[in-house]
Each structure stands twice: as structure tokens, then as C-alpha cells.
Motif scaffolding. Structure first.
Motif, mmCIF file in Angstrom:
data_model
loop_
_atom_site.group_PDB
_atom_site.id
_atom_site.type_symbol
_atom_site.label_atom_id
_atom_site.label_comp_id
_atom_site.label_asym_id
_atom_site.label_seq_id
_atom_site.Cartn_x
_atom_site.Cartn_y
_atom_site.Cartn_z
ATOM 1 N N TYR A 10 0.855 -1.199 0.000
ATOM 2 C CA TYR A 10 0.000 0.000 0.000
ATOM 3 C C TYR A 10 0.887 1.243 0.000
ATOM 4 N N ARG A 11 0.564 2.209 -0.867
ATOM 5 C CA ARG A 11 1.421 3.388 -1.076
ATOM 6 C C ARG A 11 0.744 4.651 -0.535
ATOM 7 N N ILE A 12 1.476 5.351 0.322
ATOM 8 C CA ILE A 12 1.004 6.601 0.928
ATOM 9 C C ILE A 12 1.970 7.714 0.532
ATOM 10 N N VAL A 13 1.447 8.828 0.058
ATOM 11 C CA VAL A 13 2.271 10.026 -0.127
ATOM 12 C C VAL A 13 1.943 11.006 0.991
ATOM 13 N N GLN A 14 2.992 11.452 1.667
ATOM 14 C CA GLN A 14 2.864 12.460 2.721
ATOM 15 C C GLN A 14 3.550 13.746 2.287
ATOM 16 N N PHE A 15 2.854 14.877 2.475
ATOM 17 C CA PHE A 15 3.513 16.177 2.371
ATOM 18 C C PHE A 15 3.031 17.035 3.524
ATOM 19 N N SER A 16 3.728 18.129 3.791
ATOM 20 C CA SER A 16 3.472 18.840 5.048
ATOM 21 C C SER A 16 3.961 20.279 4.965
ATOM 22 N N PRO A 67 -0.196 7.193 -5.641
ATOM 23 C CA PRO A 67 -0.426 6.700 -4.281
ATOM 24 C C PRO A 67 -1.830 6.138 -4.117
ATOM 25 N N ASP A 68 -1.971 5.217 -3.179
ATOM 26 C CA ASP A 68 -3.299 4.766 -2.778
ATOM 27 C C ASP A 68 -3.964 5.795 -1.873
ATOM 28 N N LEU A 69 -3.148 6.580 -1.167
ATOM 29 C CA LEU A 69 -3.637 7.542 -0.178
ATOM 30 C C LEU A 69 -2.677 8.724 -0.140
ATOM 31 N N ILE A 70 -3.228 9.939 -0.011
ATOM 32 C CA ILE A 70 -2.419 11.148 0.166
ATOM 33 C C ILE A 70 -2.764 11.753 1.514
ATOM 34 N N VAL A 71 -1.733 12.119 2.289
ATOM 35 C CA VAL A 71 -1.977 12.760 3.586
ATOM 36 C C VAL A 71 -1.161 14.041 3.687
ATOM 37 N N PHE A 72 -1.788 15.053 4.290
ATOM 38 C CA PHE A 72 -1.114 16.327 4.571
ATOM 39 C C PHE A 72 -1.097 16.513 6.073
ATOM 40 N N THR A 73 0.107 16.717 6.648
ATOM 41 C CA THR A 73 0.232 16.704 8.106
ATOM 42 C C THR A 73 0.384 18.088 8.729
ATOM 43 N N GLY A 74 -0.380 19.062 8.236
ATOM 44 C CA GLY A 74 -0.568 20.311 8.964
ATOM 45 C C GLY A 74 0.281 21.490 8.538
ATOM 46 N N ASP A 75 -0.167 22.685 8.956
ATOM 47 C CA ASP A 75 0.397 23.979 8.592
ATOM 48 C C ASP A 75 0.244 24.247 7.095
ATOM 49 N N LEU A 76 -0.995 24.245 6.655
ATOM 50 C CA LEU A 76 -1.302 24.607 5.276
ATOM 51 C C LEU A 76 -1.082 26.100 5.074
#
Length: 257
Positions: free
Chosen positions: A11-17, A43-52
Motif C-alpha cells: 500500500y502506497r502513501i504520499v505524505q507532504f506537510s 499513491p493509494d492515499l495522500i496525507v497532509f500533516t498540517g500547517d497549510l
């Protein structure tokens, strides 16, 4: 990863922040390229971990069309970082601050993102599922502690494979490890202080005295819990990055054999 269901192997996750949109300046010209790069990673899922945003939620509208191009089969999920609340702006009254935060949350929803404010969802593959948990910003003073882990997911030590989005990596050692068996935590916040010296395997940042886990992958002692800290894309204070280049992370989940 020991607890990973078989159907999520690979499973592939892309994280940016930490985009800090107000501070991008001319670097905003790179935003289409960053969006394209994330989508090209399939990616199967994209997540953004705050401070947009950096100080106010109204920094977002000029960039909404571009950010709404992000696409993944299981969606785009986000959390709030310490800068997203508007705590670094001098507001005329508390109601204005609260309204701007609400507008930021609504605008992210308009982009097709799902914000996890102290809540969780289940992701499914075949007959298997994993939990994706998101908390509001949790930090040591002077950062407020809006994050409520037990509210976000009530059975923190159950047998479900769990991924946590938590902006500040200090949360991992202070609450996540002592009170849960969460398998993987994804954080940002540190930016590696926008200054990283040395070479791969022998890197140092002035973030290290404040954040023992400041960049990359960490494993809890004698446990299988892991943390990944993304160095972010934008800047605060000084509009520069030396050594700490903007980061997009691809994480592939692998089941232990």
C-alpha cells in the motif's frame, strides 16, 4: 510491519506537510510541479500533516484550484498544524479568528480533502481494513494542545493496524508510545529548522535539541511502533532552506514475513 493486514502489503502513501502558503512567494510557481509529482507517484492515499497556512486561513483561496488536483483512490486526508489556528496573527476579536479557522476547514473540504479533527476513518482492501486517525495539533508549551487522541480513536490498544496523523513529532513519545499501540505515526512541524548539515547518515540540524525525532524514520525501543517526520515544503521566519530541501515522501507499507 508486523500487524499489517495482507491486503495492504505494498500500500502506497504520499505524505507532504507544512506548505505555509503565505511564505511561498515566488516558490508558489513550483506548486503545480509538486502537485503533478504527487499524482505521478500513483499513491493509494495522500496525507497532509498540517500547517497549510502561515497566519490566516484566507491565504488558501488563491491556491485551491491547484491543490484540488490531488487525487488518490482512498482520498486526500489532512490535519491542522499549529499555524492553521491563527494563533500568530493579531485579531480584532476572537470571533474573527474562529470564523477564519472555520473557513479554512470548509475550503479544504471544497478541495476534496477530508480533515480529521480528532477523529478516524477505516480504509478497506478486500476483506481487510486499517484505521487512519487524525488529531488536532498537540504540542508542548507554548504550543496549545488541541489534540485528543482518545477522542480520535477510542480503542487505542486494539488489534487493528493504525496510522496516526499528528503534526508535532513530540506527540509520539509523550502520548502515542505510552498510551497506544499505534503502528505508524506521520508528522511534520520541524522543517529540520530549514538548515541541515552533513551527509546522508551523518546529518545534523538545530532542530535536534528541541525535537529528538526531527527528520526521517524512527522506531520505538523494544517496540514495533514507528514515526516518520517529513521536513515540509514551506518556510517560517526566513524564506530559505539550506540542506533541508522541500520534501514529498512516498511510504510503502510492507508486511513482515
Amino acid at each position: 510491519m508486523r500487524n499489517l493486514p495482507e491486503d495492504f502489503d505494498g500500500y502506497r502513501i504520499v505524505q507532504f506537510s507544512d506548505l505555509h502558503l503565505e511564505t511561498l512567494g515566488s516558490a508558489a510557481n513550483y506548486l503545480p510541479r509538486w502537485i503533478n509529482r504527487i499524482n505521478q507517484l500513483h499513491p493509494d492515499l495522500i496525507v497532509f500533516t498540517g500547517d497549510l497556512v502561515n497566519r490566516r486561513g484566507n491565504e488558501l483561496p488563491p491556491y485551491m484550484n491547484e491543490l484540488s488536483r490531488l487525487s488518490a483512490p482512498d482520498g486526500v486526508y489532512s490535519i491542522l498544524g499549529n499555524h492553521d489556528y491563527g494563533d500568530y496573527f493579531h485579531w480584532g476579536n476572537p470571533e474573527e479568528k474562529e470564523q477564519t479557522l472555520r473557513s479554512l476547514i470548509v475550503d479544504e473540504e471544497k478541495m476534496g480533502w477530508t480533515m480529521l479533527n480528532n477523529r478516524s476513518v477505516f480504509l478497506h482492501r478486500g476483506n481487510d481494513s486499517i484505521a487512519l486517525i487524525g488529531v488536532e495539533n498537540w504540542g508542548l508549551p507554548p504550543f496549545p494542545q488541541y489534540g485528543k487522541l482518545d477522542q480520535a480513536y477510542s480503542s487505542l490498544n486494539d488489534s487493528v493496524f493504525k496510522i496516526l496523523l499528528s503534526h508535532n513529532p513530540l506527540h509520539w513519545k509523550h502520548e502515542v508510545i505510552p498510551h497506544s499501540n499505534i503502528d505508524l505515526t506521520l508528522s511534520g512541524h520541524t522543517h529540520a529548522m530549514q538548515l541541515k548539515l552533513g551527509w546522508k547518515g551523518f546529518e545534523y540540524s538545530f532542530a535536534e535539541p528541541l525535537y529528538p525525532e526531527w527528520s526521517g524514520l524512527y522506531t520505538a525501543p523494544d517496540k514495533h511502533q514507528m514515526l516518520y517526520v517529513n521536513e515540509g515544503i514551506g518556510c517560517v521566519f526566513l524564506p530559505m532552506r539550506i540542506g533541508a530541501r522541500p520534501e514529498i515522501t512516498i511510504i510503502t507499507l510492507k508486511k513482515e514475513s
